[in-house]
Each structure stands twice: as C-alpha cells, then as structure tokens.
Design an enzyme around this catalytic site. Structure first.
Site, PDB file in Angstrom:
ATOM      1  N   ASP A 165      87.488  43.751  63.405  1.00 33.12           N
ATOM      2  CA  ASP A 165      87.621  44.348  62.081  1.00 33.12           C
ATOM      3  C   ASP A 165      86.358  45.151  61.791  1.00 33.12           C
ATOM      4  O   ASP A 165      85.248  44.654  61.983  1.00 33.12           O
ATOM      5  CB  ASP A 165      87.814  43.251  61.023  1.00 33.12           C
ATOM      6  CG  ASP A 165      87.987  43.828  59.635  1.00 33.12           C
ATOM      7  OD1 ASP A 165      89.112  44.262  59.329  1.00 33.12           O
ATOM      8  OD2 ASP A 165      87.005  43.852  58.873  1.00 33.12           O
ATOM      9  N   ASN A 173      85.983  55.600  53.634  1.00 34.91           N
ATOM     10  CA  ASN A 173      87.018  56.340  52.901  1.00 34.91           C
ATOM     11  C   ASN A 173      86.509  56.822  51.545  1.00 34.91           C
ATOM     12  O   ASN A 173      86.813  57.934  51.102  1.00 34.91           O
ATOM     13  CB  ASN A 173      88.254  55.458  52.699  1.00 34.91           C
ATOM     14  CG  ASN A 173      89.057  55.280  53.980  1.00 34.91           C
ATOM     15  OD1 ASN A 173      89.112  56.182  54.813  1.00 34.91           O
ATOM     16  ND2 ASN A 173      89.672  54.123  54.144  1.00 34.91           N
ATOM     17  N   HIS A 178      89.788  60.031  53.189  1.00 31.63           N
ATOM     18  CA  HIS A 178      90.683  59.345  54.114  1.00 31.63           C
ATOM     19  C   HIS A 178      90.785  60.055  55.474  1.00 31.63           C
ATOM     20  O   HIS A 178      91.022  59.409  56.492  1.00 31.63           O
ATOM     21  CB  HIS A 178      92.078  59.228  53.490  1.00 31.63           C
ATOM     22  CG  HIS A 178      92.140  58.239  52.373  1.00 31.63           C
ATOM     23  ND1 HIS A 178      92.158  56.882  52.583  1.00 31.63           N
ATOM     24  CD2 HIS A 178      92.166  58.420  51.016  1.00 31.63           C
ATOM     25  CE1 HIS A 178      92.211  56.255  51.421  1.00 31.63           C
ATOM     26  NE2 HIS A 178      92.214  57.163  50.452  1.00 31.63           N
ATOM     27  N   ASP A 182      90.367  58.180  58.990  1.00 32.99           N
ATOM     28  CA  ASP A 182      91.272  58.277  60.141  1.00 32.99           C
ATOM     29  C   ASP A 182      90.511  58.655  61.409  1.00 32.99           C
ATOM     30  O   ASP A 182      90.786  58.138  62.498  1.00 32.99           O
ATOM     31  CB  ASP A 182      92.367  59.311  59.863  1.00 32.99           C
ATOM     32  CG  ASP A 182      93.358  58.842  58.810  1.00 32.99           C
ATOM     33  OD1 ASP A 182      93.383  57.624  58.516  1.00 32.99           O
ATOM     34  OD2 ASP A 182      94.106  59.687  58.291  1.00 32.99           O
ATOM     35  N   ASP A 208      92.066  48.648  59.511  1.00 33.04           N
ATOM     36  CA  ASP A 208      90.956  48.732  60.462  1.00 33.04           C
ATOM     37  C   ASP A 208      90.905  47.503  61.358  1.00 33.04           C
ATOM     38  O   ASP A 208      89.837  47.129  61.849  1.00 33.04           O
ATOM     39  CB  ASP A 208      89.631  48.896  59.702  1.00 33.04           C
ATOM     40  CG  ASP A 208      89.361  47.733  58.749  1.00 33.04           C
ATOM     41  OD1 ASP A 208      90.344  47.086  58.320  1.00 33.04           O
ATOM     42  OD2 ASP A 208      88.184  47.465  58.454  1.00 33.04           O
TER      43      ASP A 208
END
Length: 287
Positions: A165, A173, A178, A182, A208
C-alpha cells in the site's frame, strides 16, 4: 411480299413449288396428247392425264414436305448448337461470378472472424487485467493463486503473498491532481514488475493496493532480500508532468502459504494486517 422476297428459304420453296407445278403440267399435257393420239378418246386421255398428274402432285408434295422437314431439322440443330454454345458461355460466366463471390465472401468472413477473435482477446484482457496499469486484477489473481497452490503441492515448496500500500497517496492526488496520481500508480506497477521474476504475479486490487505472489521460496533469506529490494524500488523518484515526486514510500505486509492460510482470503487477511502493522511501525514483518 417484301418479307417473302427477302427470305432465302422461302425463295427456294417457291422455286421448288413452281418447278413441281410446271413438271406436273407438262407431264399431264404430254400424257393427254399421247393417249389421245393413240386411243383417240379425249375423255379417257383426260382421265388418265388427270390421274397421272394427281400421282405426280402427291409425289412432289411429299418430296417438298420431306425437304421442308430436312430444312427445319437443320435449323433446329443449328439453333440447338448455338443455344448450347450460349448456355456453355453463360455457365462459364456464372461459374466465374460464383467463384468470385465465394472468394469475396470467404475473405469477408475471415475478416469478421479476425475481428471477433481480436474483440474476444480484448474482452479477456479487460476481464482479467486492470485498466490503468495493465496488471492482473482480482479475478486473475485468484486464478494465479490456484496455480501457485498446485505448484506448491507438487514441488513441496511454499510461496509468499505480499500486500503493498502506498503511503500518503491521497496527498499526491490532492497536490498534483488525479492524473498525477494515475501516473504514480502506473510507475509503481512498472517498478514492482521489474523487481520480481516473470513467473511471479503482480496484481492491483484497487486504489493504491497491490498484491504480489512470489513462488518457490527456498528459505527465509529470500523474503528478506525481496523485502529490501521492494522498499528500495518504491523509494525511487517518479517524474510527473507537474514535477518530480522525490520520494514515495510504501507499507508491505507478508503472508506465507501454507503456514498463514490455505486459501486466498486467509492469506490476504494476514498480509493486510501485517501491512497495517508495517504502516504504523515503518518496518516490514518478515515472519
């Protein structure tokens, strides 16, 4: 009259009729004159001449009909030959058209089959892979887990399941948008894939969170080296359009098959708990 005069067959027929009529008349007149001279009885001569003319007329009519039938037969045979030639030509033309149509239809069907196969392949990829990163998704992870279990049973070796994680991913973000988030996920997927063997599995569960299946673990030292390698890979700077993300850290949780569970859900639960322990302590638990 013009039509009759312009037809060769009709001209010949008229000539034969005129000739036959002339011959009949000449023979009749000759017979009448001869009989009258010999018998000196005009009625008898006339009757004999008429009978002979009738017989000759019947003969000539029969001959003319036979000739007309022969001409008709020749015409029919000629037309039949021409028709046969025309039919043969038409058959050849239709055959060529049919072959061309079959070839075109076959090519069209082959193109449609190729499109269906490509679409089927795309659907399979979409069904078993993550849209953003191209990694295995949860469905493919479950399938790969079953394969790993079968291999482990045959070889007698264990395998590891690691849950990863990204720390503070939300801030990426929030700060960069965003699209930048990505890009970080794609870069992380690339780093994880390059850090393990081609035979191992790298999957994205969502957000994630990533999961790795590392097969054929010989000893505990392999897990230690792998953990160090993953931590090192995930701390490399990532270049974004908005700038360079100097450092991104991650928390890693470990679970071992068969010691920590016999199915995927059990191992994911153990690895998830170990990952949160790592997030709180900053250390990966290497059991």
């Amino acid at each position: 009259m013009l039509g009759l005069a312009g037809n060769p067959e009709q001209k010949n027929s008229l000539r034969w009729n005129a000739l036959a009529l002339g011959v009949v008349l000449l023979v009749g007149v000759g017979v009448f004159a001869g009989v009258e001279r010999v018998l000196a009885e005009p009625p008898v001569a006339a009757m004999l001449a008429a009978c002979l003319m009738l017989l000759l007329g019947i003969l000539f009519v029969t001959l003319l009909r036979l000739r007309a039938m022969r001409v008709q037969c020749e015409q029919v045979l000629r037309l039949a030959g021409e028709s046969e030639l025309n039919i043969s030509t038409l058959v050849q033309i239709q055959d060529k058209r049919l072959k061309r149509y079959v070839v075109q239809r076959f090519e069209g069907l082959q193109h449609e089959i190729d499109e269906l196969r490509a679409r089927e392949q795309l659907l399979k990829v979409q069904a078993y892979h993550d849209d953003l990163t191209g990694l295995a998704n949860r469905l493919l992870l479950a399938d790969r887990f079953k394969v790993a279990v079968e291999r482990a049973k045959r070889s007698g070796k264990c395998f590891a399941l690691l849950m990863i994680d990204l720390n503070d991913f939300k801030s990426v973000n929030d700060l960069y948008g965003h699209a930048a988030g990505d890009a970080v996920l794609v870069a992380t997927a690339r780093l994880l894939t390059s850090s393990v063997r081609a035979s191992d599995t790298v999957a994205r569960l969502g957000g994630d969170e990533f999961v790795l299946i590392i097969e054929s673990i010989e000893d505990h030292e392999e897990i230690v080296k792998l953990g160090e390698k993953l931590f090192d890979s995930l701390t490399k700077p990532i270049t974004l359009e908005a700038g360079v993300l100097e450092r991104i850290s991650a928390s890693i949780g470990l679970a071992m098959y068969p010691d920590d569970g016999l199915n995927l859900n059990e191992l994911l639960s153990v690895a998830d708990q170990a990952m949160y322990d790592c997030k709180s302590t900053g250390l990966m638990s290497l059991q």
